[in-house]
Design a protein around this motif. Structure first.
Motif, short mmCIF file in Angstrom:
data_model
loop_
_atom_site.label_atom_id
_atom_site.label_comp_id
_atom_site.label_asym_id
_atom_site.label_seq_id
_atom_site.Cartn_x
_atom_site.Cartn_y
_atom_site.Cartn_z
N ASP A 1 0.82 -1.22 0.00
CA ASP A 1 0.00 0.00 0.00
C ASP A 1 0.85 1.26 0.00
O ASP A 1 0.46 2.28 -0.58
N ASN A 2 1.98 1.22 0.69
CA ASN A 2 2.88 2.38 0.70
C ASN A 2 3.58 2.56 -0.64
O ASN A 2 3.67 3.66 -1.17
N TRP A 3 4.10 1.48 -1.17
CA TRP A 3 4.88 1.56 -2.41
C TRP A 3 4.02 1.87 -3.64
O TRP A 3 4.48 2.49 -4.59
N VAL A 4 2.76 1.44 -3.60
CA VAL A 4 1.90 1.68 -4.76
C VAL A 4 1.50 3.15 -4.87
O VAL A 4 1.05 3.61 -5.93
N LEU A 5 1.70 3.90 -3.79
CA LEU A 5 1.38 5.33 -3.83
C LEU A 5 2.23 6.09 -4.85
O LEU A 5 1.74 7.03 -5.49
N LEU A 6 3.49 5.71 -5.00
CA LEU A 6 4.37 6.43 -5.95
C LEU A 6 3.81 6.42 -7.37
O LEU A 6 3.58 7.47 -7.94
N PRO A 7 3.60 5.23 -7.98
CA PRO A 7 3.05 5.26 -9.34
C PRO A 7 1.62 5.79 -9.39
O PRO A 7 1.22 6.41 -10.39
N SER A 8 0.85 5.58 -8.33
CA SER A 8 -0.55 6.03 -8.34
C SER A 8 -0.65 7.56 -8.32
O SER A 8 -1.40 8.16 -9.09
N VAL A 9 0.10 8.18 -7.42
CA VAL A 9 0.09 9.65 -7.34
C VAL A 9 0.67 10.25 -8.62
O VAL A 9 0.14 11.24 -9.16
#
Length: 198
Positions: A138-146
């Motif tokens: 959940d933390n790491w997926v924030l980079l590509p999502s944002v």
């Protein structure tokens, strides 16, 4: 003058994003348990046995390959650092980079104050600061999502202004990165992909 203002704001947002997260995880180190520990273990397994080893099939069945692959690379680079410490610090660092994404991606598209406000909001997001030391997808997926969300906004604003072409390759790569980290992003990020890709 304008260029120096941009540079100062970028540095401040970077500090605002990284400092509280790194300070928090250094003072209150989160010990990976359950799935979070399994992700660290998966990264170690990839480091020690390579990508073609399926010696622990439940890891391959339970988790996407994205985050363990990143952790594997980090574990190889920083071999002398305990894996849980490396994974925790890397996660906090990745989360700390979030504020600069809209600031950079929206350059020459949205007003300076909007970009700074968006970056500061991400930097000072309380729940995200407190959770930033948890080695979670959940933390790491924030980079590509944002990044994909910011790219979608950029595409919408620019297409209404002067018809600037979309960025389908960049959008596709960000989408693939998000899906590689969490398979649910296949659906969740699809609207952003369609907008950002034009």
């Amino acid at each position: 003058m304008k260029k120096s203002r941009e540079t100062v704001a970028l540095i401040l947002l970077l500090m605002l994003g990284l400092a509280p997260r790194l300070a928090f995880v250094s003072s209150f180190p989160t010990i990976p348990i359950s799935d979070f520990n399994a992700l660290v273990g998966f990264g170690l397994h990839l480091r020690d046995h390579g990508l073609i080893s399926h010696a622990v099939p439940w890891l391959w069945e339970s988790f996407n390959l994205g985050l363990p692959l990143v952790l594997c690379g980090l574990f190889r680079i920083a071999a002398g650092v305990p894996p849980t410490t490396m994974a925790r610090l890397a996660t906090a660092f990745a989360c700390g980079l979030l504020p600069i994404l809209p600031f950079l991606i929206w350059r020459r598209v949205l007003p300076f104050w909007v970009r700074v406000l968006a970056g500061a909001s991400l930097a000072l997001w309380p729940g995200q600061i407190l959770f930033s030391g948890v080695v979670a997808q959940d933390n790491w997926v924030l980079l590509p999502s944002v990044a994909l969300g910011a790219l979608a906004v950029r595409t919408l604003v620019k297409s209404s202004d002067d018809g600037e072409s979309a960025r389908p390759i960049t959008a596709g790569l960000l989408y693939a990165a998000g899906v590689a980290i969490r398979q649910e992003m296949l659906i969740a990020l699809l609207p952003l992909l369609l907008v950002a890709a034009g």
